[in-house]
Design a protein around this motif. Sequence first.
Motif, PDB file in Angstrom:
ATOM      1  N   ALA A  84       0.848  -1.199   0.000  1.00 49.12           N
ATOM      2  CA  ALA A  84       0.000   0.000   0.000  1.00 49.12           C
ATOM      3  C   ALA A  84       0.878   1.242   0.000  1.00 49.12           C
ATOM      4  O   ALA A  84       2.037   1.205   0.445  1.00 49.12           O
ATOM      5  CB  ALA A  84      -0.921  -0.010   1.221  1.00 49.12           C
ATOM      6  N   PHE A  85       0.288   2.347  -0.569  1.00 52.74           N
ATOM      7  CA  PHE A  85       0.940   3.652  -0.480  1.00 52.74           C
ATOM      8  C   PHE A  85       0.033   4.564   0.321  1.00 52.74           C
ATOM      9  O   PHE A  85      -1.145   4.723   0.008  1.00 52.74           O
ATOM     10  CB  PHE A  85       1.175   4.246  -1.875  1.00 52.74           C
ATOM     11  N   ARG A  86       0.618   5.141   1.370  1.00 50.19           N
ATOM     12  CA  ARG A  86      -0.140   6.006   2.261  1.00 50.19           C
ATOM     13  C   ARG A  86       0.476   7.393   2.205  1.00 50.19           C
ATOM     14  O   ARG A  86       1.681   7.556   2.397  1.00 50.19           O
ATOM     15  CB  ARG A  86      -0.106   5.452   3.684  1.00 50.19           C
ATOM     16  N   THR A  87      -0.393   8.401   1.930  1.00 49.00           N
ATOM     17  CA  THR A  87       0.086   9.772   1.808  1.00 49.00           C
ATOM     18  C   THR A  87       0.467  10.323   3.164  1.00 49.00           C
ATOM     19  O   THR A  87       0.214   9.711   4.201  1.00 49.00           O
ATOM     20  CB  THR A  87      -1.006  10.649   1.171  1.00 49.00           C
ATOM     21  N   SER A  88       1.070  11.498   3.103  1.00 49.88           N
ATOM     22  CA  SER A  88       1.471  12.149   4.350  1.00 49.88           C
ATOM     23  C   SER A  88       0.262  12.493   5.197  1.00 49.88           C
ATOM     24  O   SER A  88       0.357  12.588   6.429  1.00 49.88           O
ATOM     25  CB  SER A  88       2.272  13.425   4.044  1.00 49.88           C
ATOM     26  N   GLU A  89      -0.891  12.690   4.571  1.00 50.33           N
ATOM     27  CA  GLU A  89      -2.103  12.986   5.331  1.00 50.33           C
ATOM     28  C   GLU A  89      -2.737  11.724   5.907  1.00 50.33           C
ATOM     29  O   GLU A  89      -3.718  11.806   6.665  1.00 50.33           O
ATOM     30  CB  GLU A  89      -3.125  13.698   4.424  1.00 50.33           C
ATOM     31  N   GLY A  90      -2.222  10.540   5.575  1.00 52.88           N
ATOM     32  CA  GLY A  90      -2.756   9.301   6.129  1.00 52.88           C
ATOM     33  C   GLY A  90      -3.740   8.598   5.234  1.00 52.88           C
ATOM     34  O   GLY A  90      -4.302   7.562   5.629  1.00 52.88           O
ATOM     35  N   ASP A  91      -3.948   9.106   4.020  1.00 44.50           N
ATOM     36  CA  ASP A  91      -4.885   8.466   3.100  1.00 44.50           C
ATOM     37  C   ASP A  91      -4.164   7.367   2.315  1.00 44.50           C
ATOM     38  O   ASP A  91      -3.021   7.555   1.867  1.00 44.50           O
ATOM     39  CB  ASP A  91      -5.456   9.497   2.110  1.00 44.50           C
ATOM     40  N   ALA A 140       5.385  -3.044   7.896  1.00 47.65           N
ATOM     41  CA  ALA A 140       6.738  -2.527   7.647  1.00 47.65           C
ATOM     42  C   ALA A 140       6.563  -1.238   6.843  1.00 47.65           C
ATOM     43  O   ALA A 140       5.981  -1.241   5.749  1.00 47.65           O
ATOM     44  CB  ALA A 140       7.566  -3.542   6.881  1.00 47.65           C
ATOM     45  N   VAL A 141       7.040  -0.119   7.354  1.00 46.41           N
ATOM     46  CA  VAL A 141       6.794   1.195   6.761  1.00 46.41           C
ATOM     47  C   VAL A 141       8.133   1.810   6.361  1.00 46.41           C
ATOM     48  O   VAL A 141       9.072   1.861   7.184  1.00 46.41           O
ATOM     49  CB  VAL A 141       6.057   2.119   7.750  1.00 46.41           C
ATOM     50  N   HIS A 142       8.230   2.267   5.073  1.00 50.52           N
ATOM     51  CA  HIS A 142       9.409   2.991   4.584  1.00 50.52           C
ATOM     52  C   HIS A 142       8.929   4.309   3.961  1.00 50.52           C
ATOM     53  O   HIS A 142       7.993   4.318   3.129  1.00 50.52           O
ATOM     54  CB  HIS A 142      10.156   2.175   3.535  1.00 50.52           C
ATOM     55  N   PRO A 143       9.528   5.429   4.320  1.00 53.82           N
ATOM     56  CA  PRO A 143       9.078   6.714   3.745  1.00 53.82           C
ATOM     57  C   PRO A 143       9.431   6.826   2.262  1.00 53.82           C
ATOM     58  O   PRO A 143      10.458   6.299   1.804  1.00 53.82           O
ATOM     59  CB  PRO A 143       9.821   7.754   4.584  1.00 53.82           C
ATOM     60  N   VAL A 144       8.588   7.539   1.522  1.00 49.22           N
ATOM     61  CA  VAL A 144       8.826   7.830   0.112  1.00 49.22           C
ATOM     62  C   VAL A 144       9.154   9.324   0.018  1.00 49.22           C
ATOM     63  O   VAL A 144       8.298  10.166   0.331  1.00 49.22           O
ATOM     64  CB  VAL A 144       7.601   7.474  -0.743  1.00 49.22           C
ATOM     65  N   THR A 145      10.383   9.637  -0.381  1.00 46.07           N
ATOM     66  CA  THR A 145      10.831  11.034  -0.410  1.00 46.07           C
ATOM     67  C   THR A 145      11.210  11.417  -1.833  1.00 46.07           C
ATOM     68  O   THR A 145      11.792  10.614  -2.591  1.00 46.07           O
ATOM     69  CB  THR A 145      12.033  11.233   0.520  1.00 46.07           C
ATOM     70  N   ALA A 160       9.156  14.289   2.106  1.00 39.86           N
ATOM     71  CA  ALA A 160       8.382  13.066   2.237  1.00 39.86           C
ATOM     72  C   ALA A 160       6.998  13.281   1.673  1.00 39.86           C
ATOM     73  O   ALA A 160       6.274  14.184   2.105  1.00 39.86           O
ATOM     74  CB  ALA A 160       8.282  12.651   3.696  1.00 39.86           C
ATOM     75  N   ILE A 161       6.641  12.437   0.691  1.00 37.23           N
ATOM     76  CA  ILE A 161       5.333  12.567   0.078  1.00 37.23           C
ATOM     77  C   ILE A 161       4.395  11.444   0.541  1.00 37.23           C
ATOM     78  O   ILE A 161       3.214  11.453   0.190  1.00 37.23           O
ATOM     79  CB  ILE A 161       5.441  12.542  -1.449  1.00 37.23           C
ATOM     80  N   GLY A 162       4.912  10.495   1.279  1.00 39.81           N
ATOM     81  CA  GLY A 162       4.070   9.392   1.747  1.00 39.81           C
ATOM     82  C   GLY A 162       4.913   8.236   2.289  1.00 39.81           C
ATOM     83  O   GLY A 162       6.123   8.392   2.549  1.00 39.81           O
ATOM     84  N   GLU A 163       4.267   7.101   2.407  1.00 36.89           N
ATOM     85  CA  GLU A 163       4.938   5.913   2.975  1.00 36.89           C
ATOM     86  C   GLU A 163       4.569   4.686   2.161  1.00 36.89           C
ATOM     87  O   GLU A 163       3.429   4.542   1.692  1.00 36.89           O
ATOM     88  CB  GLU A 163       4.504   5.674   4.422  1.00 36.89           C
ATOM     89  N   ALA A 164       5.550   3.801   2.005  1.00 37.05           N
ATOM     90  CA  ALA A 164       5.302   2.464   1.438  1.00 37.05           C
ATOM     91  C   ALA A 164       5.049   1.522   2.600  1.00 37.05           C
ATOM     92  O   ALA A 164       5.894   1.364   3.492  1.00 37.05           O
ATOM     93  CB  ALA A 164       6.484   2.005   0.608  1.00 37.05           C
ATOM     94  N   VAL A 165       3.890   0.897   2.603  1.00 34.79           N
ATOM     95  CA  VAL A 165       3.463   0.042   3.714  1.00 34.79           C
ATOM     96  C   VAL A 165       3.311  -1.396   3.200  1.00 34.79           C
ATOM     97  O   VAL A 165       2.649  -1.616   2.170  1.00 34.79           O
ATOM     98  CB  VAL A 165       2.133   0.534   4.310  1.00 34.79           C
ATOM     99  N   VAL A 166       3.938  -2.334   3.912  1.00 34.82           N
ATOM    100  CA  VAL A 166       3.865  -3.754   3.543  1.00 34.82           C
ATOM    101  C   VAL A 166       3.537  -4.561   4.791  1.00 34.82           C
ATOM    102  O   VAL A 166       4.118  -4.328   5.860  1.00 34.82           O
ATOM    103  CB  VAL A 166       5.202  -4.234   2.926  1.00 34.82           C
ATOM    104  N   TRP A 167       2.660  -5.516   4.662  1.00 32.92           N
ATOM    105  CA  TRP A 167       2.345  -6.432   5.762  1.00 32.92           C
ATOM    106  C   TRP A 167       1.818  -7.757   5.194  1.00 32.92           C
ATOM    107  O   TRP A 167       1.522  -7.859   4.008  1.00 32.92           O
ATOM    108  CB  TRP A 167       1.335  -5.806   6.724  1.00 32.92           C
ATOM    109  N   ILE A 168       1.755  -8.745   6.064  1.00 31.95           N
ATOM    110  CA  ILE A 168       1.244 -10.063   5.687  1.00 31.95           C
ATOM    111  C   ILE A 168       0.056 -10.387   6.579  1.00 31.95           C
ATOM    112  O   ILE A 168       0.066 -10.102   7.783  1.00 31.95           O
ATOM    113  CB  ILE A 168       2.325 -11.157   5.813  1.00 31.95           C
ATOM    114  N   ASP A 169      -0.954 -10.983   5.992  1.00 28.87           N
ATOM    115  CA  ASP A 169      -2.159 -11.337   6.736  1.00 28.87           C
ATOM    116  C   ASP A 169      -1.787 -12.234   7.934  1.00 28.87           C
ATOM    117  O   ASP A 169      -1.126 -13.275   7.762  1.00 28.87           O
ATOM    118  CB  ASP A 169      -3.112 -12.081   5.805  1.00 28.87           C
ATOM    119  N   PRO A 170      -2.176 -11.863   9.174  1.00 30.15           N
ATOM    120  CA  PRO A 170      -1.844 -12.687  10.360  1.00 30.15           C
ATOM    121  C   PRO A 170      -2.355 -14.115  10.262  1.00 30.15           C
ATOM    122  O   PRO A 170      -1.697 -15.049  10.733  1.00 30.15           O
ATOM    123  CB  PRO A 170      -2.510 -11.928  11.512  1.00 30.15           C
TER     124      PRO A 170
END
Length: 471
Positions: free
Chosen positions: A90-97, A131-136, A141-151
């Motif tokens: 997922a890509f999440r903006t700086s505003e959290g969207d 796992a969150v890595h910023p996208v600059t 910073a314009i947002g975050e790259a978010v990765v996770w695995i279904d529990p």
Amino acid sequence: MWNWSNSDLKVRLTLRVAAVSTLCLAAISCYFLIDSEHTVRARVEAIAGVTARTLELQQSKIQWVNNPRSDFPDLDAVAASVMTSGLCLAFRTSEGDVRQRICSGAQSDTAAPPIAFAALYRRLFDPGREAVHPVTVSGNAIGEAVVWIDPAVLTAGAWHDAGRLMAAFAIALPLLCALVYAALARALRPTRLICDGLERIAANDLTARLPPFDLAELSAIRDVFNHLAESLATALADRNELTQKLISLQDEERRHLARELHDEFGQSLAAIRALAASARQTAAQDCPPLLAECDGIARTAAGMMETLRGALFRLRPPDVDELGLAASLEGLVAGWNVRSRGRPRFEIAISGTFERLASSISANLYRIVQEALTNAAKHAGATRVALRLEMRESDPQLSTPCEIALAIDDDGRPGDPPVKSGMGLLGMRERVAALGGRLSFEAGHGKGSSLRVLVPVAISQPVGAAAEYAA
């Protein structure tokens, strides 16, 4: 209910091996689960980093070509190479969207883990963390790259791996226990020989020896056992020799005392009776009132002579060599019946022939019977004493194909340890041991006691029930 204190050593050690193996499985399972969790976290972090760099490249390309209409973010390029079961990008903006999210579904053939395992796994590892890595871009910073695995996918995968490990352990553990038990049974097989040797020693077979063993520990036990058996055999031989000397000395002292009593007290009592008879004749002529006193002196002397005769009979029994064991015992029993006036009643039954017995065997058996009858009559308060003497035939292959069985039963008091277990019984045991026989004494919980003696003998001609005695 399992009695652990009396369990077989092989079973106990095998159970311990199974317990240690189970603990090792638990430790290995924990290690693999932790290692798997660390591997998954590292992979998710790496994917998040790749996703963040890919999005940064996409944004840089948009600015370079000055194409604001280009699609951003485009996660399909990343998903094509990294997507696995249950993975989400997922890509999440700086505003959290969240502007884009891609998730792959879980495998339908994966079995759901037990609820208890799922709860424990989630409590320990918290699967599904992002796992969150910023996208600059240009330092902004314009947002975050978010990765996770279904529990649920992670939990199912952990349960699948643990299940395979437990299945392998369920197959390996019985095989391991069987191999351990077989190895222990082979290694401990010599302990059966050791137990047999101890049982032979307990049965007074001091010729028992243990063979050499392969194990050093068992060899040490074997050396100690054989040395102990040799020492016991030597000590028993010395004791038997000393016992024979003591018994001979005791019999000689009895004969000497009997001679002294007969020669001194017997003659003195005879003289007293003669003087009493002479005094009575004189009193009958000159002083009739003294007749009663003279008769009293004569009766007292007669009573003392009767008591002396009984003592002499016990100290110096009839010559067993001349009369034979059977006749001597019959005379002993008859004497007790006369002295006790039927209370207690002594009975005797003899089966077999005893004319060819060695004098030492006959004399010792007579003394044993004499001691046993004395104990029953004077100390146990018995009303009936039964004596049985039997000559038995045994295996002709043995060096002593015959044995004498002596049994004495009474209905007296069984609980007088000083008499029943004291020097009288000890003396009988020593006499039997000197003859190479066995003695057992049992006192009942109610009334009565039983004495059993078995003495091996060697007789040149066959023994049969040629004589039956009853008194």
